[in-house]
Every structure is written in structure tokens, then in C-alpha cells.
Design a protein around this motif. Structure first.
Motif, mmCIF file in Angstrom:
data_model
loop_
_atom_site.group_PDB
_atom_site.id
_atom_site.type_symbol
_atom_site.label_atom_id
_atom_site.label_comp_id
_atom_site.label_asym_id
_atom_site.label_seq_id
_atom_site.Cartn_x
_atom_site.Cartn_y
_atom_site.Cartn_z
ATOM 1 N N ALA A 80 0.809 -1.133 -0.079
ATOM 2 C CA ALA A 80 0.002 -0.090 -0.006
ATOM 3 C C ALA A 80 0.851 1.277 -0.059
ATOM 4 C CB ALA A 80 -0.866 0.105 1.486
ATOM 5 N N VAL A 81 1.849 1.442 0.736
ATOM 6 C CA VAL A 81 2.825 2.259 0.948
ATOM 7 C C VAL A 81 3.625 2.502 -0.643
ATOM 8 C CG1 VAL A 81 4.947 3.371 1.988
ATOM 9 C CG2 VAL A 81 3.070 2.325 3.289
ATOM 10 N N ARG A 82 4.136 1.415 -1.240
ATOM 11 C CA ARG A 82 4.693 1.520 -2.214
ATOM 12 C C ARG A 82 3.766 2.164 -3.487
ATOM 13 N NH1 ARG A 82 6.211 -3.661 -2.731
ATOM 14 N NH2 ARG A 82 7.896 -3.573 -1.214
ATOM 15 N N SER A 83 2.269 1.610 -3.572
ATOM 16 C CA SER A 83 1.485 2.112 -4.490
ATOM 17 C C SER A 83 1.164 3.661 -4.314
ATOM 18 C CB SER A 83 0.422 1.255 -4.750
ATOM 19 O OG SER A 83 -0.393 1.562 -3.363
ATOM 20 N N LEU A 84 1.110 4.131 -3.166
ATOM 21 C CA LEU A 84 0.768 5.358 -2.709
ATOM 22 C C LEU A 84 2.163 6.190 -3.154
ATOM 23 C CD1 LEU A 84 -1.150 7.441 -1.715
ATOM 24 C CD2 LEU A 84 -0.238 7.053 0.290
ATOM 25 N N TYR A 120 -4.682 8.220 0.443
ATOM 26 C CA TYR A 120 -3.828 8.376 1.801
ATOM 27 C C TYR A 120 -4.792 7.971 3.261
ATOM 28 C CZ TYR A 120 -1.303 10.560 5.452
ATOM 29 O OH TYR A 120 -0.484 10.724 6.348
ATOM 30 N N PRO A 121 -5.744 8.191 3.341
ATOM 31 C CA PRO A 121 -6.621 8.001 4.699
ATOM 32 C C PRO A 121 -6.677 6.484 4.856
ATOM 33 C CG PRO A 121 -7.827 9.758 3.472
ATOM 34 C CD PRO A 121 -6.720 9.319 2.502
ATOM 35 N N GLU A 122 -6.946 5.576 3.791
ATOM 36 C CA GLU A 122 -6.757 4.171 3.919
ATOM 37 C C GLU A 122 -5.370 3.689 4.385
ATOM 38 O OE1 GLU A 122 -7.848 2.209 0.088
ATOM 39 O OE2 GLU A 122 -9.194 3.575 -0.116
ATOM 40 N N VAL A 123 -4.431 4.251 3.885
ATOM 41 C CA VAL A 123 -2.902 3.920 4.233
ATOM 42 C C VAL A 123 -2.764 4.275 5.534
ATOM 43 C CG1 VAL A 123 -0.589 3.916 3.772
ATOM 44 C CG2 VAL A 123 -2.083 3.769 1.836
#
Length: 84
Positions: free
Chosen positions: A31-35, A48-51
């Protein structure tokens, strides 16, 4: 090999927890990488709020340290702010 019932149970529990923790850790890293890879600011702001929730939840469970979660969140905010 363990001989006591309790130690056999402890081994089973540990294996389950390791598997679950690996899943959550891999999910978080993806998730961090995809963001970080996003180029559209609006999409990144929506994701961002999901992560952020995920990082807070994992820090609360003890999978990652609370300072690591805070550092990741601030780094992601900086990355999003740089997007045009």
C-alpha cells in the motif's frame, strides 16, 4: 521436537501469528509503495486515509512501532505535497 501439549499448542499459535503478521506487513508495504508511485495528486489524497488507517492499526497491534508509523505517514504526506 516439543513433548508437552502446551508447547505443541504454542508452536501452532506462533505459526498462525507469523503467517498473519507476514500478510499484514506485506499488505502495508504494498500500500505504501503504491501510494508513493502515484502521479496524480487527487488519487493520492483519496488513497492516503486508507493507508493512514492501516498504519495506525498495525502500530496499535504492535506489528510496527508507533514511531515507524508516524515516520511513514509524514513521509507520505511530503510525497503527496510534492505532486503537481
Amino acid at each position: 521436537m516439543a513433548n508437552h501439549k502446551s508447547s505443541l499448542k504454542r508452536i501452532r499459535q506462533t505459526e498462525k501469528r507469523n503467517l498473519r503478521n507476514r500478510y499484514y506487513g506485506k499488505n502495508m508495504r504494498s500500500a505504501v509503495r503504491s501510494l508513493r508511485a502515484m502521479t496524480d495528486k487527487e488519487q493520492a489524497l483519496a488513497k492516503y486515509p486508507e493507508v493512514q488507517k492501516m498504519l495506525d492499526r498495525l502500530a496499535k497491534k504492535g506489528l510496527i512501532h508507533k514511531n515507524k508509523a508516524a515516520n511513514l505517514k509524514s513521509g507520505l504526506c511530503a510525497t503527496i505535497a510534492k505532486l503537481a
